[in-house]
Design a protein around this motif. Structure first.
Motif, PDB file in Angstrom:
ATOM      1  N   LEU A  72       0.826  -1.202   0.000  1.00 57.30           N
ATOM      2  CA  LEU A  72       0.000   0.000   0.000  1.00 57.30           C
ATOM      3  C   LEU A  72       0.865   1.259   0.000  1.00 57.30           C
ATOM      4  N   ASP A  94      10.881   2.986   6.587  1.00 58.82           N
ATOM      5  CA  ASP A  94      10.554   1.567   6.699  1.00 58.82           C
ATOM      6  C   ASP A  94      11.570   0.923   7.634  1.00 58.82           C
ATOM      7  N   VAL A 130       1.856   0.686   8.014  1.00 59.12           N
ATOM      8  CA  VAL A 130       2.620  -0.449   8.542  1.00 59.12           C
ATOM      9  C   VAL A 130       1.632  -1.542   8.954  1.00 59.12           C
TER      10      VAL A 130
HETATM   11  N1  LIG Z   1      -2.546  -3.449   0.831  1.00 54.42           N
HETATM   12  C1  LIG Z   1      -3.811  -3.116   0.964  1.00 54.42           C
HETATM   13  O1  LIG Z   1      -4.553  -3.095  -0.004  1.00 54.42           O
HETATM   14  C2  LIG Z   1      -4.371  -2.753   2.281  1.00 54.42           C
HETATM   15  C3  LIG Z   1      -5.753  -2.623   2.387  1.00 54.42           C
HETATM   16  C4  LIG Z   1      -6.309  -2.277   3.611  1.00 54.42           C
HETATM   17  C5  LIG Z   1      -5.490  -2.050   4.692  1.00 54.42           C
HETATM   18  N2  LIG Z   1      -4.165  -2.173   4.573  1.00 54.42           N
HETATM   19  C6  LIG Z   1      -3.350  -1.923   5.751  1.00 54.42           C
HETATM   20  O2  LIG Z   1      -2.249  -1.116   5.429  1.00 54.42           O
HETATM   21  C7  LIG Z   1      -1.128  -1.522   6.167  1.00 54.42           C
HETATM   22  C8  LIG Z   1      -0.006  -1.871   5.213  1.00 54.42           C
HETATM   23  O3  LIG Z   1      -0.456  -2.845   4.319  1.00 54.42           O
HETATM   24  P1  LIG Z   1       0.504  -3.429   3.195  1.00 54.42           P
HETATM   25  O4  LIG Z   1      -0.331  -4.301   2.347  1.00 54.42           O
HETATM   26  O5  LIG Z   1       1.240  -2.333   2.540  1.00 54.42           O
HETATM   27  O6  LIG Z   1       1.469  -4.327   4.058  1.00 54.42           O
HETATM   28  P2  LIG Z   1       2.972  -4.774   3.698  1.00 54.42           P
HETATM   29  O7  LIG Z   1       3.316  -5.883   4.579  1.00 54.42           O
HETATM   30  O8  LIG Z   1       3.086  -4.930   2.221  1.00 54.42           O
HETATM   31  O9  LIG Z   1       3.833  -3.499   4.071  1.00 54.42           O
HETATM   32  C9  LIG Z   1       4.150  -3.144   5.376  1.00 54.42           C
HETATM   33  C10 LIG Z   1       5.460  -2.379   5.345  1.00 54.42           C
HETATM   34  O10 LIG Z   1       5.706  -1.844   6.615  1.00 54.42           O
HETATM   35  C11 LIG Z   1       7.048  -2.106   6.963  1.00 54.42           C
HETATM   36  N3  LIG Z   1       7.138  -2.146   8.416  1.00 54.42           N
HETATM   37  C12 LIG Z   1       6.874  -3.169   9.251  1.00 54.42           C
HETATM   38  N4  LIG Z   1       7.041  -2.793  10.534  1.00 54.42           N
HETATM   39  C13 LIG Z   1       7.467  -1.519  10.513  1.00 54.42           C
HETATM   40  C14 LIG Z   1       7.810  -0.583  11.510  1.00 54.42           C
HETATM   41  N5  LIG Z   1       7.759  -0.889  12.794  1.00 54.42           N
HETATM   42  N6  LIG Z   1       8.192   0.661  11.113  1.00 54.42           N
HETATM   43  C15 LIG Z   1       8.239   0.989   9.807  1.00 54.42           C
HETATM   44  N7  LIG Z   1       7.907   0.148   8.811  1.00 54.42           N
HETATM   45  C16 LIG Z   1       7.519  -1.095   9.166  1.00 54.42           C
HETATM   46  C17 LIG Z   1       7.404  -3.410   6.292  1.00 54.42           C
HETATM   47  O11 LIG Z   1       8.782  -3.517   6.084  1.00 54.42           O
HETATM   48  C18 LIG Z   1       6.634  -3.263   4.976  1.00 54.42           C
HETATM   49  O12 LIG Z   1       7.416  -2.626   4.015  1.00 54.42           O
HETATM   50  C19 LIG Z   1      -1.564  -2.691   7.019  1.00 54.42           C
HETATM   51  O13 LIG Z   1      -1.922  -2.236   8.293  1.00 54.42           O
HETATM   52  C20 LIG Z   1      -2.786  -3.190   6.297  1.00 54.42           C
HETATM   53  O14 LIG Z   1      -3.716  -3.780   7.179  1.00 54.42           O
HETATM   54  C21 LIG Z   1      -3.576  -2.524   3.387  1.00 54.42           C
END
Ligand SMILES: NC(=O)c1ccc[n+]([C@@H]2O[C@H](COP(=O)([O-])OP(=O)(O)OC[C@H]3O[C@@H](n4cnc5c(N)ncnc54)[C@H](O)[C@@H]3O)[C@@H](O)[C@H]2O)c1
Ligand SMILES: NC(=O)c1ccc[n+]([C@@H]2O[C@H](COP(=O)([O-])OP(=O)(O)OC[C@H]3O[C@@H](n4cnc5c(N)ncnc54)[C@H](O)[C@@H]3O)[C@@H](O)[C@H]2O)c1
Lengths: 185, 185
Positions: A72, A94, A130
């Motif tokens: 995202l 990140d 995150v």
């Molecule tokens: N991808 C989607 O379509 C979607 C939809 C709804 C909600 N979300 C929410 O958005 C958030 C991110 O989703 P995503 O799909 O991008 O997940 P992802 O796992 O692809 O990305 C998460 C990122 O955060 C980083 N990260 C982890 N812990 C961290 C920290 N303590 N500090 C900084 N960076 C950190 C990871 O390295 C990774 O790059 C989640 O909470 C998810 O529930 C995503």
DNA sequence: AAGGTTATGTGAATGTGAACACAAGAACTA
DNA sequence: TAGTTCTTGTGTTCACATTCACATAACCTT
């Protein structure tokens, strides 16, 4: 539609139709902003935009940080649409060593431990993308770094000091609202 | 907290604290659902979840389609979080020849011209992540393909027949709301 | 210049949602 | 079993938001 100065106007009826609400709604809401329209013509579009921007406090460029450059986060970082509201994603963070140092859309991804640079850069706003498990702890780091507003994409409730504003948009929950409106069959 | 059957309960006060609202709010809202709680104990969590799921009509797995597998669409397709609400992204569509045929998260990206398969697959819901310019025309195709609910990520107002429900989440606008709450300085 | 047309702004009525306060029911204790 | 402690469910109040209806004002046409 053009008034004597050549500026374009729009009527409450037009606007209402355009966004699918009642026209009184538009007029009543705008009336709280003061005398904005011209009877017989409508609302001067430029003036209207300026007024709304000034109420939202987006008259000058607002800097925002992105935290969590995953699926995202990467999409958000590549998205040019924030600029129309005057936003500038000034930094990205990140934890993943594979991501730190890379550049997306001309923004270098920094180690989350460098969050303190937000204070120096005067960045007030953060976009939080995150994993849910990391959401609260990352929020606390952001608050320490002086962030005053957070757009939260995780499905968590974030506990923050009163002076900090959180807006959560839970995409999965938005989807979950849809079936309610759809008759069974 | 455990009642005589060993089932876990939660009180309105706990819930309210958890999501940051007033406890009367919780009780009043739940009271519209009928007699749900037990005085002295609280609400049976399992029963509560079932009730809310049945109101939202997400008791059985709901199939959804994704249209537009760009930056945002790809993130959505990789996101496992829809499953917790019982959603299954059953199909994905795009126009770009570079994307058609590829698989993300075990979902094959189809040509948008094949939208008619949604009817056969009995897919009611669509997630719309195409550029704004294509949003209205794609919406019309979706409606023709029998879609009854659309989660729209473009910043457009979508004109649809009354029987179709649209929920729009404009991410840039959510961000634009933040500065309003933040005192100048 | 005058009369017709258009569209704002707003007082009043209506609708909706949140907050308060408490009676009544359930559980727990001794 | 009797009394104490919780916690729900709700009547009522209050606050806010939406809608209606129309006086008022600006524009436009002849
Ligand atoms: N991808 C989607 O379509 C979607 C939809 C709804 C909600 N979300 C929410 O958005 C958030 C991110 O989703 P995503 O799909 O991008 O997940 P992802 O796992 O692809 O990305 C998460 C990122 O955060 C980083 N990260 C982890 N812990 C961290 C920290 N303590 N500090 C900084 N960076 C950190 C990871 O390295 C990774 O790059 C989640 O909470 C998810 O529930 C995503
Ligand atoms: N990326 C973000 O963070 C973000 C944030 C807010 C809003 N949005 C909105 O979400 C939408 C998608 O954004 P994006 O960043 O993924 O854009 P994108 O350009 O990366 O992706 C758009 C995708 O749609 C496909 N497409 C174009 N026309 C199509 C059509 N007629 N039928 C089917 N597919 C078509 C393109 O091939 C592309 O794969 C846009 O409306 C954008 O405004 C995106």
């Amino acid at each position: 539609m053009a008034n004597e100065a050549g500026a374009l106007c729009i009527s409450s009826t037009n606007l209402a139709e355009f966004i699918g609400v009642n026209s009184c709604q538009i007029r009543k809401d705008f009336s709280y902003f003061g005398y904005l329209g011209i009877r017989g013509s409508g609302y001067n579009i430029e003036k209207l935009i300026k007024k709304i921007k000034s109420i939202l406090k987006i008259t000058v460029v607002q800097k925002a940080a992105l935290v969590g450059v995953g699926n995202l986060g990467s999409a958000i970082l590549s998205f040019p649409g924030f600029a129309v509201y005057g936003f500038n994603i000034a930094a990205a963070f990140d934890v993943s060593p594979q991501k730190i140092g890379k550049k997306i859309n001309n923004v270098k991804i920094e180690n989350i431990s460098k969050l303190w640079i937000l204070k120096r850069k005067k960045v007030n706003l953060a976009i939080l993308a995150v994993p849910s498990e990391a959401a609260q702890s990352t929020t606390e780091k952001l608050v320490k770094a002086g962030v005053k507003g957070i757009l939260n994409f995780s499905s968590c409730y974030l506990s923050v000091p009163k002076k900090v504003k959180v807006i959560t948009t839970d995409i999965a929950m938005e989807l979950a609202r849809l079936p309610y409106y759809i008759p069974a069959g």
